[in-house]
Every structure is written in structure tokens, then in C-alpha cells.
Design an enzyme around this catalytic site. Structure first.
Site: not given
Ligand SMILES: *[C@@H]1O[C@H](CO)[C@@H](O)[C@H](O)[C@H]1NC(C)=O
Ligand SMILES: *[C@@H]1O[C@H](CO)[C@@H](O)[C@H](O)[C@H]1NC(C)=O
Length: 363
Positions: A115, A338, A341
């Protein structure tokens, strides 16, 4: 390569770079340095507050994934949008989306990886859409492959989700991560530009680990040291590139390891809650936590290769961006933290400015 063919200054530049990094890579850094005329390493530098950033307003990027749209997810601060990467010896060429689309006319560019590749692919499609907002585009998803097309330019920008680069094979005993097998290569084989990345999934354990066994050299293991497994898989990838890529057709890039900021003691704030509440980058050019161990292994594997691979050496510059992650403003809002990312607009836009710089030199 005949040294006499180079001008004295370029030869000296290559010689001085030779002392810093191994030969294969110094050649490629030299190519960039030649064009900027200053012997400048684009990856050494610092972040500067610049109100002309971000490069696009994310609310006018209609296909942005929710997990990267930190402003929409309620992130209250905005300064993290306004930092420009400044290499110590030169300026990064200004990103020109129209120019990039013309250069890519008739070509296919693919990001392959986890990702973090999705993050960079989304950033690039937003940057290009911003440059030509009236141009038609289409976005399709088939299995693990997402395809973004600008029909007027005959340009396809693809994302192939493939977290390990090597294969995970299901058997009656369970899922086997086979470090010697790289069937996914069928998908990226005929691309004009490919940008690889793998790292984050190698560390996953428990429910986040998508395999039951590791296979290598004809033997099956319950587990292996993850850095060792990572390096063996990179060797398999490197061998595939060396025996299958024609560098006159396919330009190969490797996105350096994207660092996370889950442990604040690495940047000297041991009591901080991971990356939560971070609103400023580290302003120097050194990350106190030191180089990333996976990045060092990647560089080791690249030194063994015969075919040219351009490293988008984003690790250090991204390590400085402890403020760039969604923290609680990712996924579904406040469900989880998170710190791996990156918000968009944000740090991956800089990775794409560097990709652009490398592509305009290579063409
Ligand atoms: C990447 O950048 C770091 C920091 O500037 C440097 O130490 C390292 O040698 C670079 N790696 C490559 C492959 O250029
Ligand atoms: C963070 O890193 C420090 C230094 O390496 C280590 O001592 C500590 O256990 C780590 N904390 C967590 C929560 O992993």
C-alpha cells in the site's frame, strides 16, 4: 564505458561519487547530477516551509482513497502540506504534469508493491489530474491491478498490489511464501517504467501475516528471520530483473523503504504517542534514529545487480517527516493509529517530484 568520452568535470564528479557509493549506483546518481550541473545528490537535503505547496488541492482529486484524505478525515493542522524538499546542492526541478504526460505518451508506468505503492500511485494520479483537469481519465480495478488511463495521451498508470514481490502460494497445508518463485513478473514484464517496493509486510505476525510457511531452496520453514527472508526475496527479484529486463525498453526503479514513525524514541520524544499530534518535520538533514536496516539490505542487493536500477532513495527524507502520517485521521476515522502510510497531499508527492526528476534525465 570509455572515460575519455566524458568531459573532465563529469569524470571528476563520477570519481568523487565513486568514493561515496558503489560504482553501479554512482553512475546513475551521476546522470542526475550531470543534468542539474552541480554534482548535486537530490536525496541529501532538508525540508523547507513553502506556502506555494501543496502541489494540488486534494478536494479536487475525485478518486482519492479515504484512508489518505487526512483533511477530510478531520485532521486539524495544515502546515504538513506546505513543506518542500530542498536538496543541499541544487533545487529539485518543478513538477510539470503536462510535460510528464507528453514524455509518457503511448507508455505504461506501473507501481508494484504494497500500500505504500498505492500511496505513491494515488499521489501521481492526483498530481497529473491537477495538471490537466479537463482531460478525460478512466479508473478500473481488476483483481490486484488498478489502471488509471489518460486516453488523450495514451498513457496508463498502473498499480499492481503485490506485497512481497515473490509469491504466496496456497497449498493443502496452508499458504506458503515461496522466496524462490516470482510469477507476478508476468504482470510487470512489458511495462515501460516499473517502480518496485516491498518491506512492510515482511514484519507482520499473527493475524496480519498472510502465510503459514516459508519455502526457500526446496525446504519449508515455519518461520525465518524476517530480514533474512526479505533479502532472499530481493535476490530472487534481482535475478529476475538481470535475466529478463531490456534496459532500452524498461526503466526499473526501486522505491526506497518507506519508514514508519511508530516509536517516537527514534526521534528523541520517548513519551510521544507514536506519530499522533506531530505537526512539524525534523528540520535538519539527519534522522537521529539512523539508517533503516531494510534500506541497507536493499542497497546491498542492488550492488550485486548487472542491470541498471534507479533507487528512489526516499528513506532518509521521509524519516524526517514524522508529521506526514494520517495518525488517527486515516482509514475509518479514529479507529486506529496509522503511522506508516502518508497523508495526501503530502510526502509521496515529493517522491513523485523525484521520480519526475529522474525520468526527465533518463529520456
Ligand atoms: C540514500 O541516501 C542516504 C542518505 O543520503 C545515503 O546514505 C545512501 O547511500 C543513499 N543510497 C543510495 C543507494 O544512493
Ligand atoms: C522504542 O524504541 C526504543 C529504543 O530502540 C526501545 O527501547 C523501546 O522498547 C521501543 N518502544 C516500543 C513501544 O516498541
Amino acid at each position: 564505458m570509455v572515460m575519455g568520452a566524458f568531459s573532465i568535470s563529469v569524470a571528476l564528479l563520477l570519481l568523487s561519487l565513486f568514493h561515496q557509493v558503489h560504482c553501479e549506483h554512482s553512475y546513475k546518481v551521476g546522470r542526475v547530477a550531470e543534468s542539474t550541473g552541480s554534482g548535486c545528490d537530490l536525496y541529501q537535503g532538508n525540508w523547507i516551509f513553502d506556502t506555494s505547496y501543496p502541489l494540488y488541492d486534494v478536494s479536487s482529486c475525485p478518486f482519492i482513497e479515504k484512508e489518505f484524505d487526512c483533511q477530510k478525515n478531520g485532521r486539524p493542522d495544515k502546515d504538513y502540506l506546505r513543506y518542500r524538499w530542498h536538496p543541499t546542492g541544487c533545487n529539485l526541478p518543478r513538477f510539470n504534469g503536462g510535460d510528464l504526460l507528453s514524455r509518457l505518451r503511448g507508455k505504461r508506468l506501473m507501481f508494484v508493491g504494497d500500500s505504500l505503492s498505492l500511496n505513491q500511485w494515488q499521489s501521481l494520479t492526483c498530481m497529473l489530474h491537477r495538471a490537466v483537469p479537463a482531460a478525460k481519465y478512466s479508473l478500473t480495478r481488476t483483481g490486484d491491478i488498478s489502471t488509471f488511463t489518460f486516453p488523450a495521451y495514451n498513457v496508463k498508470l498502473l498499480f499492481y498490489r503485490n506485497a512481497f514481490l515473490v509469491d504466496v502460494i496456497s497449498t493443502s497445508e496452508g499458504a506458503v511464501l515461496n522466496l524462490d518463485s516470482i510469477e507476478g513478473a508476468k504482470v510487470w514484464k512489458r511495462m515501460d517504467v516499473v517502480i518496485f517496493n516491498t518491506w512492510h509486510w515482511w514484519t507482520h505476525t499473527g493475524r496480519k501475516q498472510p502465510w503459514d510457511f516459508i519455502q526457500v531452496g526446496g525446504k519449508i520453514y515455519k518461520d525465518l528471520n524476517r530480514l533474512v527472508a526479505f533479502k532472499l526475496a530481493l535476490n530472487t527479484w534481482a535475478k529476475w530483473i538481470d535475466s529478463n529486463v531490456d534496459p532500452t525498453i524498461t526503466k526499473v526503479f526501486f522505491q526506497g523503504v518507506s519508514p514508519d514513525h511508530s516509536n517516537a524514541s527514534f526521534w528523541g520524544e520517548p513519551n510521544a504517542n507514536q506519530c499522533a499530534g506531530q505537526t512539524k518535520p525534523l528540520l535538519g538533514n539527519n534522522y537521529p534514529g539512523g539508517p533503516h536496516p531494510a534500506e541497507l539490505l536493499l542497497e546491498k542487493v542492488l550492488t550485486t545487480m548487472l542491470k541498471p536500477v534507479y533507487v528512489l532513495n526516499v528513506t532518509t527524507l521521509s524519516q524526517l517527516r514524522k508529521d506526514g502520517h494520517p495518525s488517527v485521521y486515516g482509514h475509518g476515522g479514529h479507529r486506529d493509529m496509522d503511522c506508516s502510510h502518508w497523508c495526501l497531499a503530502g510526502v509521496p508527492d515529493t517522491w513523485n517530484e523525484l521520480l519526475y526528476a529522474a525520468l526527465i534525465v533518463k529520456n
